[in-house]
Design a protein around this motif. Sequence first.
Motif, PDB file in Angstrom:
ATOM      1  N   LEU A  87       0.426  -1.243   0.572  1.00 20.16           N
ATOM      2  CA  LEU A  87      -0.104   0.094   0.284  1.00 20.16           C
ATOM      3  C   LEU A  87       1.339   1.648   0.308  1.00 20.16           C
ATOM      4  CD1 LEU A  87      -3.173  -1.282   3.230  1.00 20.16           C
ATOM      5  CD2 LEU A  87      -2.686  -1.242  -0.006  1.00 20.16           C
ATOM      6  N   SER A  88       0.335   2.144  -0.365  1.00 19.56           N
ATOM      7  CA  SER A  88       1.243   3.590  -0.595  1.00 19.56           C
ATOM      8  C   SER A  88       0.434   4.562  -0.368  1.00 19.56           C
ATOM      9  CB  SER A  88       1.778   3.805  -2.054  1.00 19.56           C
ATOM     10  OG  SER A  88       1.945   4.828  -2.286  1.00 19.56           O
ATOM     11  N   HIS A  89       0.606   5.432   0.799  1.00 14.06           N
ATOM     12  CA  HIS A  89       0.265   6.242   0.595  1.00 14.06           C
ATOM     13  C   HIS A  89      -0.074   7.688   0.017  1.00 14.06           C
ATOM     14  CE1 HIS A  89      -0.597   6.047   5.384  1.00 14.06           C
ATOM     15  NE2 HIS A  89      -1.250   4.710   5.049  1.00 14.06           N
ATOM     16  N   GLU A  90       0.749   8.132  -0.357  1.00 16.60           N
ATOM     17  CA  GLU A  90       1.012   8.864  -0.903  1.00 16.60           C
ATOM     18  C   GLU A  90       0.152   8.590  -2.912  1.00 16.60           C
ATOM     19  OE1 GLU A  90       2.370  11.588  -1.003  1.00 16.60           O
ATOM     20  OE2 GLU A  90       2.825  11.758   0.785  1.00 16.60           O
ATOM     21  N   GLY A  91       0.196   7.310  -3.220  1.00 16.12           N
ATOM     22  CA  GLY A  91      -0.672   6.690  -3.883  1.00 16.12           C
ATOM     23  C   GLY A  91      -2.376   7.195  -3.577  1.00 16.12           C
ATOM     24  N   TYR A  92      -2.751   7.127  -2.966  1.00 16.30           N
ATOM     25  CA  TYR A  92      -4.103   6.949  -2.662  1.00 16.30           C
ATOM     26  C   TYR A  92      -4.318   8.607  -2.492  1.00 16.30           C
ATOM     27  CZ  TYR A  92      -4.456   2.103  -1.802  1.00 16.30           C
ATOM     28  OH  TYR A  92      -4.678   0.839  -2.384  1.00 16.30           O
ATOM     29  N   LYS A  93      -2.932   9.077  -1.803  1.00 18.13           N
ATOM     30  CA  LYS A  93      -3.543  10.752  -2.127  1.00 18.13           C
ATOM     31  C   LYS A  93      -3.555  11.895  -3.302  1.00 18.13           C
ATOM     32  CE  LYS A  93      -0.676  12.119   1.927  1.00 18.13           C
ATOM     33  NZ  LYS A  93       0.266  12.714   2.467  1.00 18.13           N
ATOM     34  N   GLU A  94      -2.831  10.935  -4.527  1.00 16.17           N
ATOM     35  CA  GLU A  94      -3.407  10.954  -5.707  1.00 16.17           C
ATOM     36  C   GLU A  94      -4.465  10.633  -6.116  1.00 16.17           C
ATOM     37  OE1 GLU A  94      -0.676   9.786  -9.869  1.00 16.17           O
ATOM     38  OE2 GLU A  94      -0.060   8.631  -7.700  1.00 16.17           O
TER      39      GLU A  94
ATOM     40  N   VAL B 218      -5.941 -13.160   6.250  1.00 15.27           N
ATOM     41  CA  VAL B 218      -6.106 -12.373   7.111  1.00 15.27           C
ATOM     42  C   VAL B 218      -5.507 -11.375   5.425  1.00 15.27           C
ATOM     43  CG1 VAL B 218      -3.675 -11.941   7.835  1.00 15.27           C
ATOM     44  CG2 VAL B 218      -4.252 -13.931   8.188  1.00 15.27           C
ATOM     45  N   ASN B 219      -6.390 -10.080   6.312  1.00 21.79           N
ATOM     46  CA  ASN B 219      -5.895  -8.790   5.079  1.00 21.79           C
ATOM     47  C   ASN B 219      -6.008  -7.523   6.097  1.00 21.79           C
ATOM     48  OD1 ASN B 219      -9.010  -9.215   3.363  1.00 21.79           O
ATOM     49  ND2 ASN B 219      -7.013  -9.914   3.208  1.00 21.79           N
ATOM     50  N   GLU B 220      -4.703  -7.262   6.134  1.00 20.49           N
ATOM     51  CA  GLU B 220      -4.605  -5.644   6.263  1.00 20.49           C
ATOM     52  C   GLU B 220      -5.615  -4.220   6.005  1.00 20.49           C
ATOM     53  OE1 GLU B 220      -2.166  -4.665   8.474  1.00 20.49           O
ATOM     54  OE2 GLU B 220      -1.438  -7.144   8.314  1.00 20.49           O
ATOM     55  N   TRP B 221      -6.412  -3.680   6.916  1.00 21.61           N
ATOM     56  CA  TRP B 221      -7.181  -2.312   7.031  1.00 21.61           C
ATOM     57  C   TRP B 221      -7.590  -1.427   7.337  1.00 21.61           C
ATOM     58  CZ3 TRP B 221     -11.069  -2.877   3.682  1.00 21.61           C
ATOM     59  CH2 TRP B 221     -12.457  -2.200   3.027  1.00 21.61           C
ATOM     60  N   ALA B 222      -7.574  -0.227   6.290  1.00 23.69           N
ATOM     61  CA  ALA B 222      -7.651   0.736   6.617  1.00 23.69           C
ATOM     62  C   ALA B 222      -7.745   1.984   5.677  1.00 23.69           C
ATOM     63  CB  ALA B 222      -5.442   0.891   7.104  1.00 23.69           C
ATOM     64  N   GLY B 223      -8.068   2.721   5.954  1.00 22.18           N
ATOM     65  CA  GLY B 223      -9.080   3.718   4.703  1.00 22.18           C
ATOM     66  C   GLY B 223      -8.280   5.426   5.119  1.00 22.18           C
ATOM     67  N   MET B 224      -8.635   5.885   4.148  1.00 18.89           N
ATOM     68  CA  MET B 224      -8.549   7.363   4.027  1.00 18.89           C
ATOM     69  C   MET B 224      -9.434   8.259   3.574  1.00 18.89           C
ATOM     70  SD  MET B 224      -5.820   9.368   1.268  1.00 18.89           S
ATOM     71  CE  MET B 224      -7.229   9.655  -0.450  1.00 18.89           C
ATOM     72  N   LEU B 225      -9.604   9.529   4.170  1.00 22.33           N
ATOM     73  CA  LEU B 225     -10.432  10.231   3.816  1.00 22.33           C
ATOM     74  C   LEU B 225      -9.621  11.679   3.531  1.00 22.33           C
ATOM     75  CD1 LEU B 225     -13.298  11.516   3.547  1.00 22.33           C
ATOM     76  CD2 LEU B 225     -12.630  11.886   6.191  1.00 22.33           C
ATOM     77  N   TYR B 226     -10.388  11.721   2.342  1.00 25.32           N
ATOM     78  CA  TYR B 226      -9.105  13.142   1.771  1.00 25.32           C
ATOM     79  C   TYR B 226     -10.752  14.657   1.933  1.00 25.32           C
ATOM     80  CZ  TYR B 226      -7.382  16.299  -1.905  1.00 25.32           C
ATOM     81  OH  TYR B 226      -6.863  17.453  -2.334  1.00 25.32           O
ATOM     82  N   SER B 227     -10.350  15.647   2.704  1.00 26.48           N
ATOM     83  CA  SER B 227     -11.888  16.310   2.780  1.00 26.48           C
ATOM     84  C   SER B 227     -10.791  17.872   3.461  1.00 26.48           C
ATOM     85  CB  SER B 227     -11.275  16.185   3.983  1.00 26.48           C
ATOM     86  OG  SER B 227     -12.780  16.803   4.480  1.00 26.48           O
ATOM     87  N   ASP B 228     -10.534  18.657   2.653  1.00 23.14           N
ATOM     88  CA  ASP B 228     -11.427  20.441   2.906  1.00 23.14           C
ATOM     89  C   ASP B 228      -9.165  20.144   2.464  1.00 23.14           C
ATOM     90  OD1 ASP B 228     -13.360  20.920   2.675  1.00 23.14           O
ATOM     91  OD2 ASP B 228     -12.506  20.958   4.594  1.00 23.14           O
ATOM     92  N   GLY B 229      -8.478  19.449   0.710  1.00 29.43           N
ATOM     93  CA  GLY B 229      -7.627  19.510   0.838  1.00 29.43           C
ATOM     94  C   GLY B 229      -6.099  18.457   1.662  1.00 29.43           C
ATOM     95  N   GLU B 230      -6.846  17.946   2.461  1.00 30.21           N
ATOM     96  CA  GLU B 230      -6.080  17.066   3.491  1.00 30.21           C
ATOM     97  C   GLU B 230      -6.982  15.963   3.253  1.00 30.21           C
ATOM     98  OE1 GLU B 230      -3.559  18.861   5.414  1.00 30.21           O
ATOM     99  OE2 GLU B 230      -4.242  20.252   4.941  1.00 30.21           O
ATOM    100  N   CYS B 231      -5.517  15.025   3.824  1.00 30.12           N
ATOM    101  CA  CYS B 231      -5.454  13.506   4.100  1.00 30.12           C
ATOM    102  C   CYS B 231      -5.853  12.501   5.103  1.00 30.12           C
ATOM    103  CB  CYS B 231      -4.961  12.912   3.034  1.00 30.12           C
ATOM    104  SG  CYS B 231      -4.973  13.155   1.224  1.00 30.12           S
TER     105      CYS B 231
END
Length: 340
Positions: A217-224, A250-263
Amino acid sequence: MRKVVTFGEIMLRLNPDGYGKFVQADHFATSYAGGEANVALSLANYGMDAHYVTVLPKHEIGQMTVNGLRKFGVNTSDIIRDGDRIGVLYLEKGASQRPSKVIYDRKYSAIALYDPAKYDWKKIFAGAEWFHFTGITPALSAEAAQATLDAAKTAHEMGITVSCDLNYRSNLWSREAAGETMAKLMPYVDVCISNEEDASDVFGIKSEGTDVTTGKLSHEGYKEVAQKLVDRFGFKKVAITLRGSISASVNEWAGMLYSDGECYFSKNYTIQIVDRVGGGDSFGGGLVYALMSDKTPQQQIEFAVAASCLKQTIEGDFNLVTIPEVEKLAGGDASGRVQR
């Protein structure tokens, strides 16, 4: 209670006991499955006035399905009784290195054939604050696609917040058809829920450095990905689920919220999977609840991810957890110790 409306198809779910393969089964366990129904049920559990809109036959199987929603507090007053059949989903749960399998038998279902002009969306949305749909519903038929478009337009015109989970299903339509149809819906959407695969399959939006098949998983990739979705469609918020598939069990599980230009990234959970089907829907339900609550963006994504983490430890599509259970996990207690 605050009113939320969801719209889509609910199916009869049939699966072999435990982790049996289809060819081993001499009987099937019955339950219910459907992205928008799953979201409505989560919201009903969280104390919302959750209205679910669909079309079901008047026969006993249709009534059984309505009853299956009612017993968990979903408002079924807007369910239309018409047509001849309910869709069926056959599920073979995977384990370890053997993946799960899904077989659909949903062609010519009641909702797929229903005349879109017969929905009274203004009446359905009276008093509502939120409308949620997924990319599965417009994939069912031209009629269902038109009904979804009419609903999204009406909700937008009435000032109701609209959320959409892209939820691409290759068994239902092509990438080209999905991209064309979903692009017409996006101008009416405020909150987009996706994963990297859906954004790529539907809109060709993807990033480098992320491979869901290897758990990388790439955090920068998801921001993009989120930024590209916002730039193209003007969403107010984008939420992306981050699943690292170590195996079917077995899974790794997380999430990202993009709101008002912030991740905002959630904690990462390692889940021993019991039933992952409906995991994304429980994320959607948790997110809608959190966005409608007095929570910070970080708390919103933590709540949604914790809710969906817990769902994947429960048999069936429905997420049956309570707010205190979710908030306990979101707050950092992942011990799983017996509560006495």
